[in-house]
Scaffold this motif. Sequence first.
Motif, mmCIF file in Angstrom:
data_model
loop_
_atom_site.group_PDB
_atom_site.id
_atom_site.type_symbol
_atom_site.label_atom_id
_atom_site.label_comp_id
_atom_site.label_asym_id
_atom_site.label_seq_id
_atom_site.Cartn_x
_atom_site.Cartn_y
_atom_site.Cartn_z
ATOM 1 N N VAL A 45 0.831 -1.212 0.000
ATOM 2 C CA VAL A 45 0.000 0.000 0.000
ATOM 3 C C VAL A 45 0.861 1.256 0.000
ATOM 4 N N TRP A 46 1.890 1.308 0.854
ATOM 5 C CA TRP A 46 2.699 2.517 0.939
ATOM 6 C C TRP A 46 3.614 2.673 -0.277
ATOM 7 N N ARG A 47 4.044 1.573 -0.879
ATOM 8 C CA ARG A 47 4.795 1.704 -2.133
ATOM 9 C C ARG A 47 3.906 2.308 -3.211
ATOM 10 N N TRP A 48 2.649 1.859 -3.259
ATOM 11 C CA TRP A 48 1.716 2.398 -4.243
ATOM 12 C C TRP A 48 1.470 3.879 -3.991
ATOM 13 N N HIS A 49 1.247 4.277 -2.734
ATOM 14 C CA HIS A 49 1.044 5.698 -2.421
ATOM 15 C C HIS A 49 2.249 6.529 -2.852
ATOM 16 N N ILE A 65 8.372 6.777 4.399
ATOM 17 C CA ILE A 65 7.632 5.714 5.064
ATOM 18 C C ILE A 65 7.955 4.340 4.482
ATOM 19 N N VAL A 66 8.210 4.250 3.176
ATOM 20 C CA VAL A 66 8.497 2.954 2.559
ATOM 21 C C VAL A 66 9.811 2.398 3.092
ATOM 22 N N SER A 67 10.853 3.211 3.132
ATOM 23 C CA SER A 67 12.133 2.718 3.655
ATOM 24 C C SER A 67 12.012 2.368 5.134
ATOM 25 N N LEU A 68 11.165 3.073 5.854
ATOM 26 C CA LEU A 68 10.938 2.777 7.265
ATOM 27 C C LEU A 68 10.255 1.417 7.433
#
Length: 153
Positions: A45-49, A65-68
């Motif tokens: 979901v966060w990769r898509w965002h 957020i993705v790397s986190l």
Amino acid sequence: MTKNSDASEQLPSIPPKPRLPDLVAARELGPAETVRTRWQQLLLVWRWHHERHEALHPGSAYPHIVSLIEAAGAEPKLRQLYPFTSHFSLNFSSCTTYPWLVQAPSITPLRDGRFRVRRPRSSDVIGFAQTADAAVALAVDNLPAGLGPAVDR
């Protein structure tokens, strides 16, 4: 060329929403599978965002957020907890259903590229880190003793 087709040619290409693993089916297999599936969902979901943001706002900063999520998901002590996000903060629950039982620090990516680590369910700041890995290490250093895998409630 019509006005509508001209406008559509200028729209950015937005990536399709990801197909998410079935959390309901995972819940039937127990808390460990629920947690594993939730980590997968959260990352997708966060990769898509992030990709959508880049398509709509090229060159505009987006919180890390993705790397986190990737760094936290690679840490076994956090990977066993149920992850969820709220206002870009990554949180961890000791149970797999709401209301969440939050005993672990939360981590928030900041606009300046740093990460803030806070005490569970508090605005008290434990510290700041320059990288996702360092923020995860700081959160792990502040986990309560004996915090085990997330359970069903």
